[in-house]
Design an enzyme around this catalytic site. Structure first.
Site, short mmCIF file in Angstrom:
data_model
loop_
_atom_site.label_atom_id
_atom_site.label_comp_id
_atom_site.label_asym_id
_atom_site.label_seq_id
_atom_site.Cartn_x
_atom_site.Cartn_y
_atom_site.Cartn_z
CG ASP A 132 -2.40 -1.81 -0.39
OD1 ASP A 132 -1.90 -2.92 -0.66
OD2 ASP A 132 -2.79 -1.50 0.75
CG HIS B 165 1.99 -8.32 -6.67
ND1 HIS B 165 1.83 -9.43 -5.88
CD2 HIS B 165 1.85 -7.26 -5.84
CE1 HIS B 165 1.64 -9.05 -4.62
NE2 HIS B 165 1.64 -7.74 -4.57
CG LEU C 74 6.65 11.26 -14.95
CD1 LEU C 74 5.84 12.23 -14.10
CD2 LEU C 74 5.81 10.02 -15.27
C1 IPE Z 1 2.31 -0.56 1.26
O1 IPE Z 1 1.38 -1.58 1.13
C2 IPE Z 1 3.54 -0.87 0.48
C3 IPE Z 1 3.40 -0.88 -0.97
C4 IPE Z 1 2.31 -0.60 -1.64
C5 IPE Z 1 4.59 -1.21 -1.69
P1 IPE Z 1 1.27 -2.75 2.20
O2 IPE Z 1 0.20 -3.66 1.73
O3 IPE Z 1 2.61 -3.34 2.45
O4 IPE Z 1 0.82 -1.95 3.51
P2 IPE Z 1 0.12 -2.47 4.84
O5 IPE Z 1 0.96 -3.58 5.37
O6 IPE Z 1 -1.25 -2.94 4.44
O7 IPE Z 1 0.07 -1.28 5.71
C1 IPE Z 2 0.82 -3.80 -2.69
O1 IPE Z 2 -0.12 -4.84 -2.95
C2 IPE Z 2 2.12 -4.07 -3.40
C3 IPE Z 2 3.18 -4.58 -2.53
C4 IPE Z 2 3.21 -4.48 -1.24
C5 IPE Z 2 4.31 -5.23 -3.20
P1 IPE Z 2 -0.36 -5.96 -1.86
O2 IPE Z 2 0.49 -7.13 -2.19
O3 IPE Z 2 -0.16 -5.39 -0.51
O4 IPE Z 2 -1.90 -6.34 -2.06
P2 IPE Z 2 -2.96 -6.56 -0.89
O5 IPE Z 2 -2.95 -5.32 -0.05
O6 IPE Z 2 -2.51 -7.75 -0.11
O7 IPE Z 2 -4.26 -6.78 -1.58
MG MG Z 3 -1.36 -4.35 0.76
#
Ligand code: IPE
Ligand code: IPE
Ligand code: MG
Length: 249
Positions: free
Chosen positions: A27, A44, A138
């Site tokens: 995240d 990303h 892995l």
């Molecule tokens: C969880 O992250 C999903 C992934 C890392 C793929 P999100 O950014 O979607 O989660 P929330 O919405 O903050 O809980």
């Molecule tokens: C998590 O990174 C990856 C996905 C959910 C695809 P985010 O896109 O949620 O990044 P933040 O949390 O908004 O910084």
């Molecule tokens: Mg996120």
């Protein structure tokens, strides 16, 4: 690899008690980009470098399974152009990285409702899975369009229909039955969960499987995550006492 990393790696292996299965909620990519005044997808993209380093490091340590939360079943609620940028990035990354994964003896698998991903993603994913299927190192388990509650609902439906068909008696349903009907049926439960970007929640990730998983949260954003942080998390894990409800003798 740096000498320092080599040293830490050897120390971790020597200490033993490595996690068999590590799960990561990757995240903070959007925030990383925002801090730099860039579009979210830039974060990303940068996160792919972190994935590469962590997959390498986990493989070298002899970790059995690494499950990465790539796209949740709730992430479809994001703006459509962001979703399609992520799908394109997934395809591009699998295309580019498969050769390296093959060379590093990594076996790719996926959990989630894969059949709901765009066709072009399914195709390249199937190709990577097939090409790496005879590798013995892995297991890189990608959670794609994954949601834990949806997974459990699916499992319950299948169990119910087995009961209807007389294949199963309702009073024979146990925890093993549920586990065996999840996407992760043949994998050990995660020993260690890592979540980056300081968020303290599970976000519908492996709810059943993580009943006794050790959790490690870091404020590092995913694009800044490198093997040194993986080593930190593992070292911390190794120093913990897992009680599973018991008391210390
Ligand atoms: C969880 O992250 C999903 C992934 C890392 C793929 P999100 O950014 O979607 O989660 P929330 O919405 O903050 O809980
Ligand atoms: C998590 O990174 C990856 C996905 C959910 C695809 P985010 O896109 O949620 O990044 P933040 O949390 O908004 O910084
Ligand atoms: Mg996120």
């Amino acid at each position: 690899m740096h000498d320092q990393d080599k040293e830490v790696q050897e120390r971790l292996i020597q200490r033993g008690n490595l996690p068999r299965h590590i799960a990561i909620i990757m995240d903070g990519n959007g925030r990383w980009a925002k801090q730099r005044g860039k579009k979210r997808i830039v974060g990303h993209r940068a996160g792919v470098d972190s994935v590469r380093d962590v997959v390498r490091a986990a493989g070298e340590l002899g970790i059995e399974v690494l499950t990465l939360y790539v796209f949740s079943s709730e992430n479809w609620k994001r703006p459509p152009q962001q979703v399609s940028a992520l799908m394109n990035l997934l395809k591009e990354t699998l295309d580019k990285e498969t050769k390296d994964l093959l060379e590093n003896n990594v076996r790719v698998r996926a959990i989630g409702k894969i059949e709901q991903l765009p066709r072009f993603c399914q195709k390249v994913l199937q190709r990577t899975i097939e090409l790496t299927s005879r590798n013995s190192g892995l297991i890189l388990n990608l959670a794609l369009n994954y949601g834990s509650r949806g997974e459990i609902v699916e499992a319950v439906r299948r169990i119910a229909s087995e009961v209807e068909n007389g294949e199963y008696r309702a009073n024979k349903i146990g925890e093993k039955t549920i586990s065996a009907h999840l996407f992760t049926a043949d994998l050990p439960d995660p020993d260690l969960l890592i979540r980056t970007s300081a968020e303290m929640r599970l976000s519908n990730f492996l709810l059943w499987q993580m009943a006794y998983t050790e959790i490690w949260v870091t404020d590092i954003l995913w694009p800044d995550f490198r093997r040194e942080y993986l080593y930190q998390a593992i070292e911390n894990y190794q120093s913990r006492e897992r009680r599973f409800g018991k008391v210390k003798e």
